[in-house]
Design a protein around this motif. Structure first.
Motif, short mmCIF file in Angstrom:
data_model
loop_
_atom_site.label_atom_id
_atom_site.label_comp_id
_atom_site.label_asym_id
_atom_site.label_seq_id
_atom_site.Cartn_x
_atom_site.Cartn_y
_atom_site.Cartn_z
N PRO A 1 -29.90 -6.60 -34.23
CA PRO A 1 -29.00 -6.05 -35.25
C PRO A 1 -28.70 -4.57 -35.07
O PRO A 1 -27.83 -4.03 -35.74
N ALA A 2 -29.40 -3.91 -34.16
CA ALA A 2 -29.16 -2.48 -33.95
C ALA A 2 -28.07 -2.22 -32.92
O ALA A 2 -27.75 -1.07 -32.64
N ILE A 3 -27.49 -3.29 -32.33
CA ILE A 3 -26.42 -3.08 -31.36
C ILE A 3 -25.30 -2.28 -32.02
O ILE A 3 -24.85 -2.61 -33.11
N SER A 4 -24.90 -1.22 -31.36
CA SER A 4 -23.90 -0.31 -31.95
C SER A 4 -22.52 -0.64 -31.39
O SER A 4 -22.28 -0.54 -30.19
N GLY A 5 -21.61 -1.05 -32.26
CA GLY A 5 -20.25 -1.37 -31.82
C GLY A 5 -19.99 -2.86 -31.93
O GLY A 5 -20.91 -3.67 -31.83
N ASP A 6 -18.73 -3.22 -32.14
CA ASP A 6 -18.40 -4.63 -32.30
C ASP A 6 -17.28 -5.09 -31.36
O ASP A 6 -16.78 -6.20 -31.49
N ASP A 7 -16.89 -4.23 -30.41
CA ASP A 7 -15.86 -4.67 -29.48
C ASP A 7 -16.50 -5.46 -28.34
O ASP A 7 -17.69 -5.33 -28.05
N VAL A 8 -15.71 -6.28 -27.69
CA VAL A 8 -16.23 -7.19 -26.65
C VAL A 8 -16.92 -6.41 -25.54
O VAL A 8 -17.99 -6.82 -25.05
N ALA A 9 -16.35 -5.28 -25.13
CA ALA A 9 -16.94 -4.49 -24.04
C ALA A 9 -18.37 -4.06 -24.37
O ALA A 9 -19.28 -4.19 -23.55
N THR A 10 -18.57 -3.56 -25.58
CA THR A 10 -19.89 -3.10 -25.99
C THR A 10 -20.88 -4.25 -26.09
O THR A 10 -22.01 -4.16 -25.62
N GLN B 1 -18.16 -7.45 -43.94
CA GLN B 1 -18.80 -7.07 -42.68
C GLN B 1 -20.09 -7.88 -42.54
O GLN B 1 -21.07 -7.63 -43.22
N GLN B 2 -20.04 -8.86 -41.65
CA GLN B 2 -21.16 -9.79 -41.53
C GLN B 2 -22.19 -9.34 -40.50
O GLN B 2 -23.35 -9.76 -40.55
N ALA B 3 -21.76 -8.51 -39.56
CA ALA B 3 -22.65 -8.12 -38.46
C ALA B 3 -22.81 -6.61 -38.43
O ALA B 3 -22.62 -5.97 -37.41
N LEU B 4 -23.18 -6.05 -39.57
CA LEU B 4 -23.22 -4.60 -39.66
C LEU B 4 -24.61 -4.06 -40.01
O LEU B 4 -25.17 -3.24 -39.30
N THR B 5 -25.18 -4.53 -41.10
CA THR B 5 -26.41 -3.92 -41.60
C THR B 5 -27.64 -4.45 -40.85
O THR B 5 -27.68 -5.60 -40.42
N ALA B 6 -28.65 -3.60 -40.76
CA ALA B 6 -29.88 -3.98 -40.05
C ALA B 6 -30.68 -5.01 -40.83
O ALA B 6 -31.51 -5.72 -40.27
N GLY C 1 -13.57 -25.99 -34.89
CA GLY C 1 -14.26 -26.23 -33.62
C GLY C 1 -14.91 -25.01 -33.02
O GLY C 1 -15.16 -24.97 -31.81
N VAL C 2 -15.21 -23.99 -33.84
CA VAL C 2 -15.88 -22.79 -33.31
C VAL C 2 -17.32 -23.15 -32.93
O VAL C 2 -18.11 -23.55 -33.78
N ALA C 3 -17.63 -23.02 -31.66
CA ALA C 3 -18.97 -23.38 -31.17
C ALA C 3 -19.80 -22.17 -30.79
O ALA C 3 -21.01 -22.29 -30.57
N PHE C 4 -19.15 -21.00 -30.72
CA PHE C 4 -19.89 -19.79 -30.34
C PHE C 4 -19.15 -18.57 -30.87
O PHE C 4 -17.93 -18.51 -30.83
N ASP C 5 -19.93 -17.62 -31.40
CA ASP C 5 -19.37 -16.36 -31.92
C ASP C 5 -20.21 -15.24 -31.33
O ASP C 5 -21.37 -15.05 -31.70
N LEU C 6 -19.63 -14.50 -30.39
CA LEU C 6 -20.36 -13.45 -29.67
C LEU C 6 -20.87 -12.36 -30.62
O LEU C 6 -22.00 -11.90 -30.50
N LEU C 7 -20.02 -11.97 -31.57
CA LEU C 7 -20.40 -10.90 -32.50
C LEU C 7 -21.64 -11.28 -33.29
O LEU C 7 -22.61 -10.51 -33.38
N LEU C 8 -21.65 -12.49 -33.85
CA LEU C 8 -22.78 -12.92 -34.68
C LEU C 8 -24.03 -13.17 -33.85
O LEU C 8 -25.14 -12.80 -34.25
N ALA C 9 -23.85 -13.81 -32.70
CA ALA C 9 -25.01 -14.11 -31.85
C ALA C 9 -25.67 -12.82 -31.38
O ALA C 9 -26.91 -12.68 -31.40
N GLN D 1 -34.41 -18.18 -32.99
CA GLN D 1 -33.41 -17.73 -33.95
C GLN D 1 -32.12 -18.54 -33.88
O GLN D 1 -31.15 -18.21 -34.55
N TYR D 2 -32.14 -19.59 -33.08
CA TYR D 2 -30.91 -20.36 -32.91
C TYR D 2 -30.48 -21.01 -34.24
O TYR D 2 -29.30 -21.05 -34.57
N ASP D 3 -31.46 -21.48 -35.01
CA ASP D 3 -31.13 -22.11 -36.30
C ASP D 3 -30.50 -21.09 -37.26
O ASP D 3 -29.55 -21.41 -37.98
N LEU D 4 -31.05 -19.89 -37.29
CA LEU D 4 -30.50 -18.82 -38.13
C LEU D 4 -29.03 -18.58 -37.77
O LEU D 4 -28.17 -18.45 -38.64
N TYR D 5 -28.77 -18.54 -36.47
CA TYR D 5 -27.40 -18.31 -35.98
C TYR D 5 -26.51 -19.52 -36.26
O TYR D 5 -25.43 -19.40 -36.86
#
Length: 875
Positions: free
Chosen positions: A402-411, A606-611, A388-396, A469-473
């Motif tokens: 893709p240049a966002i630096s960091g993967d913690d919730v605060a960043t 690592q799914q949300a790392l490379t540019a 039932g995962v409907a949203f993933d902040l890291l992937l979205a 980009q919603y379909d890609l996500y």
């Protein structure tokens, strides 16, 4: 009061030294970083050791200086700066600014002149001066108050030149260094000197006569010799060379000593640049932390008992993990919110609670999560199958930028203007100081993360829809996270006995090679010591010297490869090094990662790392197992199925990026070659070298292959010259011939750059974006890198999209067919499955079918496959 200390750095020289001292490194965005990293480590070390009160980094302002008025060929022989270095200068300047260090350059003058002028002023004000450079020319500035540090081994090791050290080393005074350069010249600066006069002769003459001027005043009384003839014939050149080598200490600089006060770095700015460049090791070693912000009050409750009214149809949840290695860590707690009420559930209540387990496994209950893959893997250890995962902040967030630096919730939340959550560092501390806080603090921190995810979710999804980009996500990355999560949980079996046997075999081979090396050398020595090895190869065995370092001879791999035909010992040394690395990094490294409970390694994808959208793997990194060496390939023998009677089945895309290039460029020759099923490297060699297929040699094909793949990765003439061991001129000709042979590729590259300049980004086949803020930069180096990125990102990114789509389709097809086969690994363009032998015939039919039709291109996709009792046998 401590004496003032001025630190002056030669920016260009140190950047060059760092670039050539370290291997080419890139960050996740594809930016080369070796010079910036080397420069930073040098700067960190010198700041720590010297604690300066004033600082300046001087740069050369341009190619033309006042010295060119005297000698137009000054520095004329220098090769063009490699673009891999040029693109780093803006980042080095950015780093210097973040350190709050003054930087300065002056038209018509060199960095040396700025340094010399400031050093002279500082000494007059009784300020101690330390100069750091990779250029020995600056040693002429040494005095009792000025020490010149010259980098030697690598970038952080320096030799300290004082007048006493120069006397001991050369038997000269610092000012006589200028006379020495006048006589011997300097090839790097194209200073001619006197032909035939080297360092030893120059020193001998100066010990006898004192200076160039005194030498020529006494030239008539010198005994007749060939040396005298050379000196007489080149008198004008000697005087000119001394003038060119003299650092000017009266440059009209506008910066004053008062402008150079150093009080320390801007920590936030410096951390931001380090993150942008991917300097993770520096960040981890640093004591710097983000600024603690005042947080808005949060109302939450700590649950004592889980009840049905706690669990709603739509909630944000956050499972807090002890560390990112979630296969071997503990859960600290879980928080959930519906936007109105927020609750924290202690870890011990999460385990074995049927009510919570049913809710987490219910696909009709929507869950908004910061990182669904990590959460899925962690909960699987508690026998909970997240659904039932409907949203993933890291992937979205990653897809939005893709240049966002960091993967913690605060960043991540901060990227969308939500700052009501602190970083983990602030709550837990870091390094040896890391500790779990008291329950109230932990509960609030985890609850704030859940609330952040809830609040940011609509903002991020709106942005995805706005960018188309919603379909890609939603259709690619979100379902892929579920597939990858299953792969991580499953892991792959690694036979520790096989690895240990290999380790023993390699140790035995190393002992034999070591014995052979000693016999060929005629003595025992430390093979791992570049200094001792250099003495054996170049002094004792007399091999030709290809490259020197500040500490002696270079014995780097590229140097040794060029010397293989010169002596049998070189081949043994290269083999020794490769086997040593295999033993320590891969065999011993893999053994440490095998989990005792299931004899498997559970790599993290690592799914949300490379540019570009490519996946990478860590803990362990299975994409870097070396396969060029047979012993490296054999490591794959240890990767085996989980069950008796099963096999590993490997399928990989053939030349996927070149096929994507053909599709995107619509080049007729490339498209036709793939449609005809030709060997693309042979076809390229035919066109570039203008020969029929039967006349294509293995070297021609090798060169064509390097150009083919080089074009995809935006290779420069410098990069290609390194790959093929040819001159930069020859490499440039190869590239020009390639582009002339495939005009559609040239047209694609030109048009994609123009489109990027209009839009500010490039896209892949599935609309993955990569933003290029520097594509219109007035800075040539930044703009050039952005242009190369614009050319290759759509190709690499589309290839990544294709294999991701294939993974999702394969997972669905395996379930549809009711097979026991499981997808275990993705490595580059390859998928690895395990399956019972009786299912192999079905896999042979469905795997190519699914993978070759994941996304339809203008050219056919081709998949090669094989299977065996190990990963090695499946190749």
């Amino acid at each position: 009061m401590a004496k003032e200390k001025l630190l002056l750095l030669d920016g260009n020289s140190l950047a060059y030294r760092a670039f050539f001292a370290l291997p080419l490194l890139t960050n996740d965005s594809g930016i080369h970083t070796n010079a910036a990293y080397g420069f930073t480590t040098m700067l960190q070390k010198v700041l720590e050791e010297e604690n300066p009160t004033q600082m300046l980094v001087a740069f050369d302002a341009g190619k033309t200086t006042f010295r060119h008025e005297s000698y137009g060929e000054y520095k004329g022989g220098r090769q063009k700066t490699p673009p891999e270095l040029s693109e780093q200068f803006p980042y080095i300047r950015k780093l210097i600014d973040a350190y709050n260090i003054k930087r300065y350059e002056l038209e018509m003058y060199e960095a040396d002149d700025i340094i010399g002028t400031l050093a002279k002023q500082a000494v007059a004000d009784d300020i101690e001066v330390i100069i750091v450079s990779g250029d020995k020319d600056l040693t002429q500035l040494a005095t009792d108050n000025v020490t010149v540090y010259i980098t030697r081994k690598g970038i952080t090791d320096v030799e300290k030149y004082t007048p006493a050290h120069i006397e001991e080393k050369y038997g000269l005074t610092p000012l006589q260094i200028i006379d020495m350069k006048g006589l011997m010249g300097d090839a790097s600066d194209n200073i001619p000197g006197v032909p035939g006069v080297g360092e030893k002769t120059a020193i001998k003459l100066l010990k006898e006569y004192g200076s160039v001027e005194a030498l020529y005043e006494a030239i008539d009384s010198m005994k007749a010799s060939k040396m005298k003839e050379k000196l007489v014939a080149n008198e004008e050149s000697a005087h000119l060379s001394k003038k060119l080598a003299t650092i000017y200490t009266e440059a009209p600089i506008e910066v004053t000593l008062a402008d150079l006060t150093y009080t320390g770095p801007d920590e936030d700015a410096l951390l931001a640049v380090w993150r942008e460049l991917g300097f993770k090791s520096l960040i981890e070693k640093s004591d710097m932390q983000g600024v603690v912000q005042e947080q808005e009050k949060l109302t939450f409750n700590i649950v004592k008992e889980i009840t049905a009214d706690l669990l709603k149809d739509e909630m944000a949840i956050h499972v807090e993990l002890e560390n990112e290695h979630y296969h071997s860590c503990r859960m600290l707690g879980l928080a959930l919110t519906d936007g109105n009420s927020t609750s924290y559930i202690p870890a011990e209540l999460v385990c074995n609670n049927e009510l919570l387990k049913d809710w987490l496994e219910d696909a009709t209950k929507k869950k908004y999560i910061a990182d669904s893959k990590a959460t899925q893997a962690m909960l699987a250890r508690l026998d909970i199958n997240l659904a039932g995962v409907a949203f993933d902040l890291l992937l979205a967030s990653y897809i939005v930028n893709p240049a966002i630096s960091g993967d913690d919730v605060a960043t991540l939340a901060k990227e969308f203007s939500y700052s009501n959550v602190q970083s983990n560092e602030i709550i837990y501390g870091k390094g040896a100081k890391w500790a779990v806080p008291e329950e109230e603090v932990l509960a609030e921190h985890v609850s704030r993360k859940a609330v952040a995810v809830w609040n940011v979710q609509p903002i991020v999804e709106d942005k995805l829809k706005e960018n188309e980009q919603y379909d890609l996500y939603h259709d690619l990355e979100l379902p892929l996270a579920y597939v990858l999560g299953k792969m991580e949980i499953m892991g792959i079996r690694v036979d520790v006995d096989t690895l240990e046997v290999m380790g023993t075999e390699i140790q035995a081979k190393l002992a034999i090679i070591e014995k052979d090396i000693y016999e060929l050398a005629g003595e025992k020595f430390n093979i791992n010591s570049p200094k001792q090895l250099g003495v054996i190869l170049f002094d004792k065995l007399g091999l030709p010297v290809i490259k020197k370092t500040k500490t002696g001879y270079s014995t780097a791999a590229d140097v040794l490869e060029k010397l293989q035909s010169e002596h049998e010992i070189v081949k043994h040394i290269l083999n020794y090094r490769q086997l040593s690395k295999l033993q320590s990094t891969y065999i011993e490294g893999l053994i440490k990662e095998i989990q005792p409970e299931d004899s498997k390694v559970h790599t993290r994808f690592q799914q949300a790392l490379t540019a570009t959208g490519r996946l990478s793997s860590t803990d362990p990194n299975l994409q870097n197992i070396p396969i060029r060496l047979e012993e490296g390939r054999k490591i794959r023998q240890a990767f085996v199925p989980s069950h008796e009677g099963w096999v590993l089945f490997a399928a990989d895309y053939s030349q996927i990026e070149l096929r994507v290039l053909a599709h995107m460029s619509e080049d007729p020759a490339l498209v036709d070659a793939f449609k005809q099923g030709m060997d693309i490297h042979t076809r390229t060699a035919m066109d570039v070298f203008n020969v029929p297929a039967e006349e294509v040699t293995s070297n021609m094909r090798r060169a064509a292959k390097a150009v083919n793949f080089g074009i995809v990765y935006g290779i420069s003439d410098y990069g290609l010259s390194q790959n093929l061991d040819i001159t930069r001129k020859e490499a440039a000709t190869f590239i020009d011939n390639y582009l002339a042979s495939f005009p559609g590729v040239k047209g694609y590259m030109d048009s994609i750059v123009q489109d990027a300049k209009k839009a500010g980004y490039v896209t892949t086949i599935l609309n993955r974006r990569r933003y290029l803020p520097d594509i219109k930069s007035s800075n040539f180096n930044l703009r050039s890198f952005a242009e190369r990125t614009a050319m290759n990102t759509p190709i690499q990114g589309s290839a990544a999209d294709i294999i991701k789509k294939a993974m999702i389709d394969m997972d669905a097809r395996l379930r549809q067919e009711g097979l026991q086969a499981k997808l275990l690994l993705q490595v580059h363009d390859e998928l690895i499955f395990e399956a019972p032998e009786e299912e192999v015939a079905i896999l042979e039919r469905i795997v190519p079918e699914v993978m070759e039709h994941a996304i339809e291109l203008a050219v056919p996709l081709k998949v090669d496959y094989s299977y065996g009792k190990s990963w090695y046998d499946a190749k």
